[in-house]
Write an enzyme that holds these catalytic residues in place. Structure first.
Site, PDB file in Angstrom:
ATOM      1  N   ARG A   1       0.863  -1.096   0.049  1.00 40.49           N
ATOM      2  CA  ARG A   1      -0.067  -0.060   0.016  1.00 40.49           C
ATOM      3  C   ARG A   1       0.815   1.180  -0.095  1.00 40.49           C
ATOM      4  NH1 ARG A   1      -5.198  -1.235   2.018  1.00 40.49           N
ATOM      5  NH2 ARG A   1      -5.684   0.663   2.886  1.00 40.49           N
TER       6      ARG A   1
ATOM      7  N   TRP B   1       1.873   6.659   5.616  1.00 42.31           N
ATOM      8  CA  TRP B   1       2.212   7.231   4.308  1.00 42.31           C
ATOM      9  C   TRP B   1       1.869   8.517   4.796  1.00 42.31           C
ATOM     10  CZ3 TRP B   1       0.064  10.578   0.588  1.00 42.31           C
ATOM     11  CH2 TRP B   1       0.792  10.434  -0.516  1.00 42.31           C
TER      12      TRP B   1
ATOM     13  N   LYS C   1       4.853   5.007 -15.950  1.00 43.20           N
ATOM     14  CA  LYS C   1       5.554   3.781 -15.445  1.00 43.20           C
ATOM     15  C   LYS C   1       7.193   4.317 -15.220  1.00 43.20           C
ATOM     16  CE  LYS C   1       2.511   0.901 -14.695  1.00 43.20           C
ATOM     17  NZ  LYS C   1       1.940   2.206 -14.323  1.00 43.20           N
TER      18      LYS C   1
ATOM     19  N   LYS D   1      -0.186   2.540  -2.963  1.00 40.71           N
ATOM     20  CA  LYS D   1      -0.978   1.697  -3.635  1.00 40.71           C
ATOM     21  C   LYS D   1      -2.328   2.091  -4.033  1.00 40.71           C
ATOM     22  CE  LYS D   1      -1.669  -1.777  -6.419  1.00 40.71           C
ATOM     23  NZ  LYS D   1      -1.031  -1.757  -7.896  1.00 40.71           N
TER      24      LYS D   1
END
Length: 607
Positions: free
Chosen positions: A27, A74, A483, A602
């Site tokens: 996550r 986070w 990406k 995530k």
């Protein structure tokens, strides 16, 4: 985003709390901590950085106790330091929190004025003090929490442990997910079913505004009005083995190579190969009357929506708007009554997308969702659930979820085209056949892994990289750039190839690699023309095309990637593989954290 786990157990829980946190590392986080209840006290251990640091801390300073809470943080409010790590504690309690308390500043000022002392910069600590004040004034934990929750604005999932009550925890949720797990003489709280998979498969999903008291005997759940309610207990189906990398070096690598299998699994739910028809779940609206589709998503899912726009408009001849979820509500969109609002999310819990969904619900839109978690908040609130079957995606940078989303969206676009009378039986059969060819084409693309790894040096040393594509390959260029940015930290941008001469071509020189996505087909010549404009200015091109395309335009390129020749419909699925592999191998070469890149999470459960 942050991960929560809580256990009221029958034996030491610290090790199992750490294991739960380990299952939620995907996550994203930058600190971790836990608190256990032991001999009338709170035993708290926290560490900055990776979970290994917390494990090291526990090795020197164990945390005994049969009940406790744990958290991976986070950072939102306050730097990722030990003092800002959860759990936050007072003399009476410790708590962990996922989300953002938007009105924490006035609450903090109010508490400081009454003499409360803060040790962190976080928004979360105000909740600990608000509840503690009431307990110190004689309220029970349940009464104190019930009184504080209505004062909090924003989003939260909370798990709270109380010094004087070693046999219970209290949880609550609003805007952030929280599940209850049922064991034998034990009960659990978790951010998701995956965190609880080694402990139990029997879970209940808390609904918006719910709170819960868990003990060894079970759980008592209350709705937002404080009334006792029952929430269905279901079998999660989450595998305790789902987060193993197997023989792969990284989860991202494993998930890239799973794509032929999971795309095939997903397509099996939407296609009838024998009849050569698209078969969707029951749709309770008149497709022929559909006048507009509004697609809303974030990140990689947004790019899947951009590809879908081409398909819906080409096949079904229905206009499509595509919006970033974070911007959607704030532009005050004009939504025609009876329109279809389509939301795309891997987790089904993305805060911006969920808020946009609820906005569309109030605007008389039919709600469809493409999600990878069929028990998520979005799935439960949808009129039409379109699940992908990618399985748990652990790598923060989405790969297999993206291609499975594309598979679902292609089938949906064809189904709408049939429903609107824009596609006949022969064309539908052709679409089905092309989609059924996608898994084999993905396998063929994966055979290029070693070749792509061999050209890593051409990109890894660059400071800037450009990706170009036309038509549905333009969103794929955007996805390729994302990406590379996400996991290698190289600045990259994706552009519609024809837009290069309207500004970005000024960036071209011999130090900027340009990746051109150009499968042979109706847009090939136009794309190659734009590529030649780049080469004429010293640009170094990596051309991704099939054998026919490379024969026509490969000369003069710095490198080429020969793809299998596929129908334009499935090209976005198949051409996702080389951009994923290139980003992966560049990140490995640069030594970055591929599965947990810096600053990223995530599942983004805050706006």
């Amino acid at each position: 985003m942050c991960g929560i786990i809580g256990i009221v157990g029958r034996g030491p829980v610290a090790g199992r709390l750490v294991e739960g946190l380990r299952r939620m590392e995907y996550r994203g986080y930058d600190s971790a901590g836990l608190c256990t209840l032991h001999e009338g006290g709170l035993v708290r251990r926290r560490a900055q950085g990776k979970l290994a640091n917390l494990v090291e801390e526990l090795a020197g300073n164990p945390a005994p106790g049969e009940a406790g809470i744990a958290h991976t943080r986070w950072a939102t409010h306050g730097a990722p330091t030990t003092s800002n790590a959860h759990p936050h504690a007072t003399g009476e309690l410790a708590l962990v929190h996922n989300g953002i308390i938007e009105n924490f500043r006035p609450l903090r000022e109010e508490l400081i004025a009454r003499g409360r002392l803060f040790e962190s910069e976080t928004d979360t600590e105000v909740v600990a003090h608000l509840v503690s004040e009431l307990i110190e004034a004689g309220r029970s934990p349940q009464e104190a929490v019930a009184a504080v929750l209505p004062r909090l604005r924003g989003a939260f999932a909370l798990a709270i442990a109380f010094r004087q009550h070693s046999d219970m925890l209290i949880g609550a949720r609003l805007g952030s997910p929280l599940v209850v797990g049922y064991g034998e003489g034990e009960t659990y709280l978790g951010s998701d079913a995956l965190a609880l998979a080694p402990l139990t498969q029997r879970i209940a999903y808390l609904e918006e505004g719910d709170s819960v008291i868990i003990s060894r005997e079970g759980a008592a759940i209350f709705d937002g009005e404080g009334r006792p309610v029952e929430r269905a207990i279901t079998n999660s189906g989450a595998s305790a083995m789902a987060i193993e990398k197997g023989h792969y070096r990284h989860f991202m690598q494993k998930e890239i190579f799973e794509q032929p299998t999971v795309v095939a699994q997903t397509l099996r739910s939407y296609l009838r190969p024998v009849e050569q028809r698209v078969a969707l779940p029951q749709i309770d609206f008149d497709i022929s009357a559909l006048r507009r589709v509004t697609i809303v998503a974030c990140g990689t899912s947004y790019y899947a929506g951009l590809v879908a726009k081409y398909w819906f408009e080409q096949f079904a001849r229905v206009p499509v708007d595509v919006d970033y979820a974070s911007e959607f509500r704030y532009r005050e969109p004009v939504l025609e009554p009876g329109g279809l609002a389509l939301f795309i999310s891997q987790s089904g819990e993305t805060a911006d997308t969920l808020a946009a969904l609820r906005h569309c619900r109030t605007a008389d839109q039919t709600i469809a969702v493409v999600v990878n978690v069929p028990t998520s908040s979005m799935a439960r609130e949808a009129d039409l659930l379109l699940p992908t079957h990618a399985g748990p995606e652990i790598g923060v940078a989405s790969t297999k979820a993206f291609t499975c989303q594309l598979a679902v969206l292609a089938a949906l676009a064809a189904h709408f085209a049939v429903g609107k009378g824009q596609m006949g039986r022969a064309e539908e059969a052709g679409i089905v056949q092309h989609l059924l060819e996608a898994p084999a084409a993905l396998n063929a693309a994966l055979l290029l892994d070693a070749h792509i790894a061999g050209m890593t040096h051409l990109v890894a040393s660059a400071r800037d990289v450009l990706y170009l594509g036309r038509g549905p390959d333009y969103p794929l260029a955007l996805e390729g750039a994302l990406k590379l940015k996400e996991i290698s930290y190289i600045h990259a941008e994706g552009y519609a190839a024809g837009e290069m001469k309207h500004g970005p071509i000024a960036l071209i020189d011999e130090s900027v690699p340009v990746i051109v996505l150009a499968p042979s087909g109706p847009l090939f010549e136009k794309t190659v023309s734009n590529m030649h404009e780049v080469q004429a200015r010293g640009g170094r091109v990596i051309l991704v095309s099939d054998r026919k395309g490379l024969a026509e335009a490969g000369e003069g390129c710095m490198a080429t990637i020969e793809m299998p020749r596929v129908h334009p419909l499935i090209a976005p699925l198949v051409y996702a593989v080389p951009v994923q592999l290139l980003a992966y191998h560049v990140a490995v070469a640069k030594g970055t954290d591929v599965d947990q890149p810096r600053n990223l999470a995530k599942s983004v459960t805050v706006e």
